[in-house]
Design a protein around this motif. Sequence first.
Motif: not given
Length: 231
Positions: A112-124
Motif C-alpha cells: 500500500s506504500g507510505l501515505k502522507l496526508n498533505h493537501q495542495f493545489d496545482i495551478e496552471a
Amino acid sequence: SESPTDNANGTQGDIRLYLVDAPGDYDAVNIVVTEVSVHHTSTDTVTGWMVISDSLRTINLLNLTNGNFDILGAHRLDVGRYSQIRLKIGTGSNVVVDGVTHALEIPSGSQSGLKLNHQFDIEADALYELTLDFDASRSIHVTGNNQYMMRPVIRVVANIISGSISGIISPANALAAISTTIDSDTISTYADVATGGFKLMVLPAGSYSLMIKSGEDIYADSTLVGLTVTA
C-alpha cells in the motif's frame, strides 16, 4: 494510475518533491524507492493516484543532512487539489550499524506504500515545490529478536512557506548538536565535524530558539533566541 476527471481544458502545472533527513546514529540508512505518486481529491482513495516517479532508486537518508537533498520526483500534473503523497518502498532496504548491514523491514511499504496526508493545489503553469523531511533516527526501531523495523516519521512542508537556519559552530571539535522546536516537535542536526557547519532545513516561517549542546564536556551549552525564519 488514473487521470483526474475535472481537467476539461487540459491545463497543467508542475510538482517537484525533495527529500531531506535528520542525522541518525547509524553508518547508513538505505531505502529502496520504487514509486512516488500523489492523489487527486476528485476520485476515491483507490483510484486517482498520479505517478510522478517510477524509477527504482536506493537512497542513503544519512547523506541528506545539513543542506543536502535528493529530488524524489518531478512531473506535470492536471490542475486541481491533491491530498496525499505515497512512497512505495521495495525490497532490499537496509541499515548499517558498526559496519554490519541489517535488513530493514518497512510494514506495508511495498504494497500500500507510505501515505502522507498533505493537501495542495496545482495551478496552471506554476511550480509547486514540496519537501519531505525524513527523521531516520526516530523512525527506526529494533525488536527483541534484533530485527530492524522502520515506522517512518516524516514532516511534509511546502517550500514556499519555509526557510532555514544555518551557521558555523566554532570550534568544530565541540561536536555540537543543534536543535529547535516546531510546536512540540524537535528538529535537530549535528554540526559537521570538519567545518562546524550546520543547516536546519524547511522550517515554517516564524521565530525560533536554537539550542546548541556540545558533545565534549569542556564546552558549555548555549541557547540563541529570537531567530527569525522568513519564507
